[in-house]
Design an enzyme around this catalytic site. Structure first.
Site, PDB file in Angstrom:
ATOM      1  CE  LYS A  69      -4.248  -1.891   1.819  1.00  0.00           C
ATOM      2  NZ  LYS A  69      -5.240  -1.961   2.886  1.00  0.00           N
ATOM      3  CG  ASP A 110      -8.119   0.476   3.146  1.00  0.00           C
ATOM      4  OD1 ASP A 110      -9.001  -0.286   2.707  1.00  0.00           O
ATOM      5  OD2 ASP A 110      -6.895   0.192   3.128  1.00  0.00           O
TER       6      ASP A 110
HETATM    7  P1  NAP Z   1       0.959  -3.769   7.003  1.00  0.00           P
HETATM    8  O1  NAP Z   1       1.137  -2.542   6.202  1.00  0.00           O
HETATM    9  O2  NAP Z   1       1.850  -4.935   6.770  1.00  0.00           O
HETATM   10  O3  NAP Z   1       1.061  -3.324   8.555  1.00  0.00           O
HETATM   11  C1  NAP Z   1       0.855  -4.251   9.589  1.00  0.00           C
HETATM   12  C2  NAP Z   1       1.201  -3.607  10.928  1.00  0.00           C
HETATM   13  O4  NAP Z   1       0.989  -4.612  11.931  1.00  0.00           O
HETATM   14  C3  NAP Z   1       2.659  -3.171  11.054  1.00  0.00           C
HETATM   15  O5  NAP Z   1       2.733  -2.109  11.963  1.00  0.00           O
HETATM   16  C4  NAP Z   1       3.301  -4.436  11.643  1.00  0.00           C
HETATM   17  O6  NAP Z   1       4.474  -4.179  12.385  1.00  0.00           O
HETATM   18  C5  NAP Z   1       2.223  -4.879  12.605  1.00  0.00           C
HETATM   19  N1  NAP Z   1       2.322  -6.286  12.907  1.00  0.00           N
HETATM   20  C6  NAP Z   1       2.351  -7.312  12.030  1.00  0.00           C
HETATM   21  N2  NAP Z   1       2.451  -8.483  12.698  1.00  0.00           N
HETATM   22  C7  NAP Z   1       2.521  -8.162  14.012  1.00  0.00           C
HETATM   23  C8  NAP Z   1       2.652  -8.935  15.202  1.00  0.00           C
HETATM   24  N3  NAP Z   1       2.732 -10.273  15.184  1.00  0.00           N
HETATM   25  N4  NAP Z   1       2.704  -8.265  16.381  1.00  0.00           N
HETATM   26  C9  NAP Z   1       2.627  -6.920  16.428  1.00  0.00           C
HETATM   27  N5  NAP Z   1       2.510  -6.136  15.338  1.00  0.00           N
HETATM   28  C10 NAP Z   1       2.440  -6.759  14.150  1.00  0.00           C
HETATM   29  O7  NAP Z   1      -0.543  -4.329   6.864  1.00  0.00           O
HETATM   30  P2  NAP Z   1      -1.856  -3.447   6.640  1.00  0.00           P
HETATM   31  O8  NAP Z   1      -2.104  -3.237   5.204  1.00  0.00           O
HETATM   32  O9  NAP Z   1      -1.733  -2.271   7.548  1.00  0.00           O
HETATM   33  O10 NAP Z   1      -3.012  -4.458   7.145  1.00  0.00           O
HETATM   34  C11 NAP Z   1      -3.172  -4.765   8.514  1.00  0.00           C
HETATM   35  C12 NAP Z   1      -4.412  -5.617   8.688  1.00  0.00           C
HETATM   36  O11 NAP Z   1      -5.570  -4.859   8.411  1.00  0.00           O
HETATM   37  C13 NAP Z   1      -4.450  -6.835   7.755  1.00  0.00           C
HETATM   38  O12 NAP Z   1      -4.936  -7.938   8.469  1.00  0.00           O
HETATM   39  C14 NAP Z   1      -5.445  -6.442   6.696  1.00  0.00           C
HETATM   40  O13 NAP Z   1      -6.129  -7.550   6.129  1.00  0.00           O
HETATM   41  C15 NAP Z   1      -6.408  -5.581   7.525  1.00  0.00           C
HETATM   42  N6  NAP Z   1      -7.159  -4.645   6.688  1.00  0.00           N
HETATM   43  C16 NAP Z   1      -8.504  -4.805   6.628  1.00  0.00           C
HETATM   44  C17 NAP Z   1      -9.246  -3.928   5.850  1.00  0.00           C
HETATM   45  C18 NAP Z   1     -10.734  -4.084   5.794  1.00  0.00           C
HETATM   46  O14 NAP Z   1     -11.354  -3.585   4.863  1.00  0.00           O
HETATM   47  N7  NAP Z   1     -11.327  -4.712   6.786  1.00  0.00           N
HETATM   48  C19 NAP Z   1      -8.619  -2.911   5.127  1.00  0.00           C
HETATM   49  C20 NAP Z   1      -7.243  -2.769   5.234  1.00  0.00           C
HETATM   50  C21 NAP Z   1      -6.516  -3.669   6.011  1.00  0.00           C
HETATM   51  P3  NAP Z   1       5.942  -4.233  11.663  1.00  0.00           P
HETATM   52  O15 NAP Z   1       6.013  -3.004  10.812  1.00  0.00           O
HETATM   53  O16 NAP Z   1       6.879  -4.242  12.793  1.00  0.00           O
HETATM   54  O17 NAP Z   1       5.953  -5.500  10.852  1.00  0.00           O
END
Ligand code: NAP
Length: 292
Positions: A69, A110
């Site tokens: 993203k 989003d």
């Molecule tokens: P991303 O850019 O990869 O960011 C994930 C964040 O979570 C980062 O800060 C990461 O930390 C942290 N993280 C990952 N694994 C972790 C763990 N085990 N413990 C603690 N922190 C952890 O992902 P994203 O795009 O933001 O998406 C995040 C979630 O939101 C996903 O599950 C996605 O499916 C969901 N989402 C849902 C919608 C919806 O429409 N419902 C829309 C958007 C996203 P690090 O940087 O240290 O790795």
């Protein structure tokens, strides 16, 4: 006569779990739009090539998901002046067909999806606190919503430097008119997290923790006891529909929702950007198996 088929796809890696193809294909079919929604699983070393392939006359646009993203921004021609600029993250690309060629414009639906989903839960954020868990692409959308709603912002991430960096970028946005305060926390700093939760109106999980694991929580369930009784817990994770966080919050008598409604409304906004038509919400909701 057979109509030419346009294409839209999801760029990410891995993406096999995505619900977007079912939801968007149902919407195209319901409105008689001759378009196909495809899964474009893209390893990191093929991202530039994938984005270049969008410059074709049959492509309407794309969705972008984890982990691209923010990485995709430099590969686009422009960002929409609203949410994509404000968040620095793109989840939707529109291919603008111009006489001079095809331009790729980045949007962030989003933000609108989360905002509608939070309002549907009854969230009232103005002057109150939003605590966001995670500092990635989805957290950027939550941050943008907090700014739009003039909420006080806390970001808790496993790397506090990531939370600080996220807030620094957002605070430096020259288009910002609000004066809300923001704070970064380490996700494992339990005492600080407990104090922050005590004045939180909306707690948002923007980490993937809980995806595919009905027992995984982004923070210890006991910490939810610090939330005020009228707080809302919103989990962006939508698989399973009722995550451990949602269940733990409800067990404490709190209002809680999973990410399906956000998925629906961000998808509806993307559909309208690609087609210029209102999204058939009831059809999309049914395709997701939602009953609300
Ligand atoms: P991303 O850019 O990869 O960011 C994930 C964040 O979570 C980062 O800060 C990461 O930390 C942290 N993280 C990952 N694994 C972790 C763990 N085990 N413990 C603690 N922190 C952890 O992902 P994203 O795009 O933001 O998406 C995040 C979630 O939101 C996903 O599950 C996605 O499916 C969901 N989402 C849902 C919608 C919806 O429409 N419902 C829309 C958007 C996203 P690090 O940087 O240290 O790795």
């Amino acid at each position: 006569m057979t109509l030419p088929v346009s294409r839209v796809g999801l760029i990410g890696h891995p993406i096999g779990h995505s619900r977007s193809p079912a939801m968007q294909q149902a919407a195209f079919d319901a409105l008689g739009i001759s378009a196909r929604y495809e899964l474009w699983d893209t390893p990191a070393d093929q991202l530039a090539q994938r984005v270049a392939s969008l410059r074709a006359p049959d492509i309407l646009g794309a969705n972008v998901t984890i982990p691209y993203k923010t990485a995709i921004l430099p590969l686009l021609d422009d960002l929409a002046p609203d949410a994509a600029h404000r968040t620095g993250a793109v989840n939707t690309i529109v291919c603008e067909q111009l006489p001079t060629g095809i331009r790729l414009i980045g949007y962030n639906t989003d933000t609108v999806g989360l905002r509608i989903a939070l309002h549907a839960c009854g969230a009232a954020l103005r002057g109150r606190r939003m605590l966001i868990l995670g500092a990635g692409g989805a957290a950027r959308a939550a941050l943008a919503v907090a700014r739009l709603e003039e909420a006080e912002i806390y970001v808790a991430a496993r790397r506090i430097t990531a939370a600080q960096a996220l807030l620094a970028v957002s605070n430096a946005d020259p288009s910002r008119l609000d004066t809300v305060t923001s704070h970064a926390l380490a996700l494992d700093d339990t005492p600080q997290l407990a104090s922050a939760l005590a004045y939180t109106a909306v707690l948002i999980n923007a980490t993937p923790i809980g995806t595919g694991d009905p027992n995984a929580l982004p923070l210890p369930a006991s910490l939810l006891a610090h939330l005020p009784p009228d707080a809302i817990v919103f989990d962006m994770v939508y698989n399973p529909p009722e995550t451990a966080l949602v269940c733990a919050a409800r067990a404490r008598g709190l209002r809680a929702a999973g990410g399906h409604s956000m998925l629906l409304y961000q998808g509806a906004a993307a559909f309208t950007l690609w087609t210029g038509q209102s999204a058939p919400l009831a059809t999309m909701r049914a395709a997701l198996g939602l009953t609300f």
